[in-house]
Design an enzyme around this catalytic site. Structure first.
Site, PDB file in Angstrom:
ATOM      1  N   ARG A   1      -5.265 -13.608  -2.855  1.00 13.55           N
ATOM      2  CA  ARG A   1      -4.769 -13.060  -1.589  1.00 13.55           C
ATOM      3  C   ARG A   1      -5.709 -12.007  -1.013  1.00 13.55           C
ATOM      4  O   ARG A   1      -5.458 -11.479   0.070  1.00 13.55           O
ATOM      5  CB  ARG A   1      -3.376 -12.434  -1.791  1.00 13.55           C
ATOM      6  CG  ARG A   1      -2.336 -13.366  -2.355  1.00 13.55           C
ATOM      7  CD  ARG A   1      -1.065 -12.615  -2.693  1.00 13.55           C
ATOM      8  NE  ARG A   1      -0.420 -12.089  -1.513  1.00 13.55           N
ATOM      9  CZ  ARG A   1       0.638 -12.680  -0.899  1.00 13.55           C
ATOM     10  NH1 ARG A   1       1.114 -13.802  -1.386  1.00 13.55           N
ATOM     11  NH2 ARG A   1       1.168 -12.136   0.160  1.00 13.55           N
TER      12      ARG A   1
ATOM     13  N   ASN B   1       7.234  -9.046   7.800  1.00  8.59           N
ATOM     14  CA  ASN B   1       7.503 -10.438   8.170  1.00  8.59           C
ATOM     15  C   ASN B   1       8.370 -10.536   9.417  1.00  8.59           C
ATOM     16  O   ASN B   1       9.279  -9.729   9.620  1.00  8.59           O
ATOM     17  CB  ASN B   1       8.197 -11.175   7.019  1.00  8.59           C
ATOM     18  CG  ASN B   1       7.295 -11.293   5.824  1.00  8.59           C
ATOM     19  OD1 ASN B   1       6.111 -10.998   5.910  1.00  8.59           O
ATOM     20  ND2 ASN B   1       7.839 -11.724   4.702  1.00  8.59           N
TER      21      ASN B   1
ATOM     22  N   LYS C   1      -7.672  -6.808   5.852  1.00  8.72           N
ATOM     23  CA  LYS C   1      -6.820  -5.969   6.693  1.00  8.72           C
ATOM     24  C   LYS C   1      -7.022  -4.496   6.339  1.00  8.72           C
ATOM     25  O   LYS C   1      -7.022  -3.625   7.217  1.00  8.72           O
ATOM     26  CB  LYS C   1      -5.351  -6.359   6.521  1.00  8.72           C
ATOM     27  CG  LYS C   1      -4.945  -7.644   7.242  1.00  8.72           C
ATOM     28  CD  LYS C   1      -5.011  -7.499   8.756  1.00  8.72           C
ATOM     29  CE  LYS C   1      -4.455  -8.711   9.467  1.00  8.72           C
ATOM     30  NZ  LYS C   1      -4.548  -8.596  10.953  1.00  8.72           N
TER      31      LYS C   1
ATOM     32  N   TYR D   1      -7.141 -11.839   2.658  1.00  8.85           N
ATOM     33  CA  TYR D   1      -6.267 -11.320   3.711  1.00  8.85           C
ATOM     34  C   TYR D   1      -5.987  -9.837   3.500  1.00  8.85           C
ATOM     35  O   TYR D   1      -6.209  -9.016   4.398  1.00  8.85           O
ATOM     36  CB  TYR D   1      -4.968 -12.113   3.726  1.00  8.85           C
ATOM     37  CG  TYR D   1      -4.023 -11.745   4.856  1.00  8.85           C
ATOM     38  CD1 TYR D   1      -4.374 -11.966   6.187  1.00  8.85           C
ATOM     39  CD2 TYR D   1      -2.785 -11.185   4.589  1.00  8.85           C
ATOM     40  CE1 TYR D   1      -3.508 -11.637   7.220  1.00  8.85           C
ATOM     41  CE2 TYR D   1      -1.910 -10.850   5.614  1.00  8.85           C
ATOM     42  CZ  TYR D   1      -2.268 -11.081   6.933  1.00  8.85           C
ATOM     43  OH  TYR D   1      -1.423 -10.747   7.948  1.00  8.85           O
ATOM     44  N   ASP D   2      -5.532  -9.499   2.286  1.00  8.01           N
ATOM     45  CA  ASP D   2      -5.135  -8.114   2.018  1.00  8.01           C
ATOM     46  C   ASP D   2      -6.290  -7.135   2.219  1.00  8.01           C
ATOM     47  O   ASP D   2      -6.162  -6.117   2.919  1.00  8.01           O
ATOM     48  CB  ASP D   2      -4.614  -7.981   0.585  1.00  8.01           C
ATOM     49  CG  ASP D   2      -3.433  -8.889   0.291  1.00  8.01           C
ATOM     50  OD1 ASP D   2      -3.029  -9.637   1.199  1.00  8.01           O
ATOM     51  OD2 ASP D   2      -2.934  -8.865  -0.846  1.00  8.01           O
ATOM     52  N   GLU D   3      -7.423  -7.438   1.605  1.00 10.30           N
ATOM     53  CA  GLU D   3      -8.546  -6.508   1.663  1.00 10.30           C
ATOM     54  C   GLU D   3      -9.215  -6.483   3.032  1.00 10.30           C
ATOM     55  O   GLU D   3      -9.710  -5.439   3.472  1.00 10.30           O
ATOM     56  CB  GLU D   3      -9.582  -6.847   0.583  1.00 10.30           C
ATOM     57  CG  GLU D   3      -9.106  -6.573  -0.831  1.00 10.30           C
ATOM     58  CD  GLU D   3      -8.996  -5.073  -1.133  1.00 10.30           C
ATOM     59  OE1 GLU D   3      -8.994  -4.249  -0.207  1.00 10.30           O
ATOM     60  OE2 GLU D   3      -8.901  -4.719  -2.321  1.00 10.30           O
TER      61      GLU D   3
END
Length: 787
Positions: free
Chosen positions: A157, A189, A164, A160-162
């Site tokens: 993941r 969400n 952002k 996406y996580d990093e």
């Protein structure tokens, strides 16, 4: 400017130039619509890798919208200047960012840099749509904005996580070095009042302003059965359809009042739709902001109801049911031959009831006082209604009721609701009055002598009272009056005739019975003399709400009436002073004999019909002021309801989520609608929080507009935390499916808890979500059924 003094006004975006990246996506397209609706000029950028141009179908018709198909990772083909830039471009679901991992990292790094350079050149305000994923699998709960997160930088993941997290860091560096006005939204969400509506709540009919109804009761599908009149999209017949939710939204759009033929009116937001005929004459939804004078709009030609007959009234039971303060029941006494034996048998219990009441003062002679009271009741064969209520005993049907200790006029407890009494109620609603002051309670009625004579006979027969008649005098007609506190209470509090409304229980009577009430109203304020008799029927009233009731009551017979507001004068008494009144007019019937309508009545309207719909021409369209909230019904498989004074309205809110995008919302809905087991990873005890998209957009716009939010990162999410398995169960229930689950191994780095702390959003923006999860989910399910 103090934060407390700031109030969000969507009009602040009027005539402003806004660039939105990811404009064809789920959130981006809704933000485009919101900004265009308040007069903003929007440039949308999207490479369509995950976006869909269909989401922008309406926006692309707007001259204030310009779309560019482009990847913001490359050099931007626009230079501005811009007032605001919102960076919403990024794959956002596991399916997308696992397939497009490198692209995800680039759009959140190079794409963010390119847009920040554009902001610097334009001196614009920048909004970065970040994500709750920056918190990773959080060790702090709920997550505040000051929490740094627990993220695996090399896991599946991380793309996406990093990326952002990098986008947030880069944004703040531009803010510190170049003094840019930036703000960061950490998005959790997302899922997707003054108008009358007709609905049935637990089988009771309501014709009320939707905002008032919403304040009185929160619709909860698991505890309430709510039905609304709607036309069947297949048969085009008006039916009662179950409503899954009553949706309340913060409006940030334009609103209009449509004026149609037959006096029909409705106020709606511009993105609500009404129905217009297609080339084959069938109804299709059309947004109100696209409606033009001369168009034809569907109105119902018939109103279905849940019929419920009412044959009698038990006055003691109704008096107890219609009081908010039980101590008021001390005001009534009930008399019956069985009561002396009852008092003897239940004396100890009665004494305990009296000992706990506030009716008797506790003096040193208290015991003697209550003993004397019970002896008196035994002698008279009566009991206070309060005592019966506390004992849990219903008054016998053949009992009598009167004010406690203050009247010799005993009325029968059981009142039969005959056709004659229904006629009297209609006449009283049209011409009656009530008075209550300083111990005096009476009803009065002014009308033609023949109707007063009939009304007098009905009162004597049903209530054993003796009304008085005042003969006509100079400048006034004859009058009937009756003094009775019990009768006054019955008519005003129990039967609901104090309000200028048709009581709901009368609206639901069978046509063979309700016709007598309508005939009584005609004898009072309807056509019963002159040239119009046999050619036209009118009902006059000073109450707009009562006029709406009459419109809907006539629709029960399949009669389309016209409504209008007029003024009149009473020069002999009031000079030139003008008095407004409402008139409901019925024309073109094969018979004007109301008492025959239940056997069928035909109306030859000068209008086209399709099934139970009548096409009414749009005569005028006026901008109107938005109410603090706007409302909408979700009607699965119908998506229309009746509002205003009789207009078919359609709900055009849609989630625009892709059915197979890999997110939990779309996965669960798609699987449930197919009857498949719902895929749950792990044991399903991991938590998430979901926000309906209109709430999400409202929060983003507030953050973008707030002058005091410079350099702030703010959680935009729902503090209501739900487990995945609970969310799956609710989804299956609302889809009408039995809950079945297929459990799979929990993916690496899937967070176990996710719930925002929105203290900052409340304080800084005055924002919090307003739509409960079941409402938003029901709305999204209805959308997916059409996909």
């Amino acid at each position: 400017m103090s934060i407390a003094a700031w109030e969000f006004d969507p009009a602040c975006f009027r005539d402003k130039h806004i660039l939105i990246s990811g404009a064809a996506g789920f959130l981006g397209s809704h933000m485009v619509d919101a900004l265009l609706s308040v007069g903003g000029r929007v440039t949308g950028v999207d490479n369509l890798s995950t976006g869909n141009l269909d989401n922008l179908a309406e926006a692309r018709k707007n001259p204030n919208f310009y779309f560019i198909r482009h990847d913001v990772v490359g050099e931007l083909p626009v230079k501005g200047p811009f007032d605001f830039v919102a960076h919403l471009a990024s794959p956002a679901s596991p399916v997308d960012y696992h397939r497009l991992g490198i692209e995800t990292m680039l759009v959140n790094s190079l794409g963010t840099k390119n847009l920040l350079d554009l902001v610097r050149a334009s001196n614009a305000v920048f909004l970065l749509a970040s994500t709750s994923e920056v918190y990773g699998d959080p060790l702090v709960h709920p997550q505040e904005e000051t929490y740094w997160g627990n993220v695996n930088p090399t896991g599946p993941r991380a793309c996406y996580d990093e990326s952002k997290r990098f986008a947030e860091a880069l944004t703040m560096e531009y803010h510190r070095r170049y003094k840019l006005d930036v703000r960061i939204a950490r998005i959790f969400n997302s899922i997707l009042a003054d108008q009358y509506v007709v609905l049935f709540n637990d089988e009771e009919m309501h014709v009320d302003r939707v905002g008032i109804y919403a304040e009185q009761v929160r619709m909860a599908p698991e505890t309430r059965r709510v039905f609304v009149p709607a036309f069947n999209p297949v048969t085009l017949r008006m039916e009662l359809r179950p409503a899954s939710t009553l949706i309340r939204c913060h409006p940030c759009r334009d609103a209009y009042e449509l004026h149609l033929r037959y006096g029909r009116r409705v106020k709606v937001t511009g993105d609500h739709s009404v129905f217009v005929p297609n080339t084959e004459g069938y109804p299709v939804p059309k947004p109100v902001r696209e409606i033009r004078v001369g168009d034809y709009v569907a109105i119902p030609g018939k109103l279905p109801v849940l019929e419920r007959d009412r044959t009698h009234i038990l006055m003691a039971q109704e008096f107890a049911r219609n009081t908010q303060d039980p101590n008021e029941l001390w005001g009534w006494a009930v008399r019956h031959p069985s009561f002396p034996e009852l008092v003897t048998r239940r004396r100890d219990k009665i004494h305990r009831v009296l000992g706990n009441s506030v009716h008797f003062k506790r003096t040193k002679n208290f015991h003697n006082t209550i003993v004397c009271a019970t002896r008196k009741w035994m002698k008279q064969g009566c009991l206070p209604l309060y005592v019966l209520w506390r004992l849990g005993i219903e008054a016998p049907e053949d009992a009598e009721i009167a004010p406690y200790g203050g009247s010799n006029l005993w009325l029968p407890n059981c009142i039969k609701i005959t056709n004659n009494l229904l006629w009297f109620m209609g006449l009283f609603l049209a011409e009656g009055a009530e008075h209550s002051s300083r111990g005096a309670h009476f009803l009065s009625l002014s009308s033609d002598q023949e109707y007063l004579d009939r009304a007098k006979a009905i009162l004597e027969d049903h209530f054993r009272v003796h009304p008085g008649l005042v003969p006509p005098g100079k400048g006034r007609g004859p009058q009937l009056y009756v003094h009775s506190k019990s009768l006054h209470h019955l008519f005003t509090r129990v039967l609901g005739l104090r309000e200028q409304r048709v009581p709901s229980w009368i609206m639901q009577l069978p046509l063979s019975r309700v016709k007598y009430f309508l005939e009584g109203f005609r004898c009072g304020d309807g056509t019963h003399s002159g040239k119009k008799v046999g050619n036209e029927l009118v009902f006059d009233t000073t109450s707009e709400a009562l006029a709406v009731d009459l419109l809907y009551l006539l629709l029960r017979f399949g009669i389309v009436s016209s409504w209008g507001c007029y003024e009149t004068t009473f020069r002999k008494r009031y000079g030139e002073r003008r008095f407004p009144f409402h008139r409901v007019t019925v024309c073109s019937l094969d018979t004007f004999d109301i008492l025959s309508w239940d056997r069928g009545v035909k109306q030859n309207l000068n209008a086209r019909r399709t099934g139970d719909l009548v096409w009414a021409k749009v005569l005028d369209i006026r901008p109107t002021v938005l109410t603090p909230y706007v409302y909408d019904f979700s009607i699965p498989e119908a998506e229309n309801f009746v509002a205003g004074n009789g207009v078919c309205c359609h709900n055009t809110y849609g989630p625009r989520m892709r059915p197979h995008d890999g997110r939990v919302v779309s996965n669960f809905i798609t699987q449930a609608l197919k009857g498949e087991p719902l895929t749950i990873y792990g044991d399903g005890q991991q938590t998430r929080s979901f926000v309906y998209v209109t709430d999400e957009i409202d929060g983003l716009l507030r953050l973008l507009a707030a002058p005091h939010a410079k350099g702030e990162a703010v959680n935009i999410g729902n503090p209501e935390e739900r487990t995945i398995i609970n969310f799956a169960e609710v989804t299956a229930e609302l889809c009408g499916r039995e809950f079945k689950a297929e459990f799979r191994e929990l993916p690496l780095d899937d967070p176990l808890r996710r719930c925002p702390d929105i203290t900052k959003a409340r304080a800084l923006l005055g924002w919090e979500p307003g739509i409960p999860i079941r409402e938003g989910l029901s709305r999204t399910i209805a959308y997916f059924r059409k996909c």
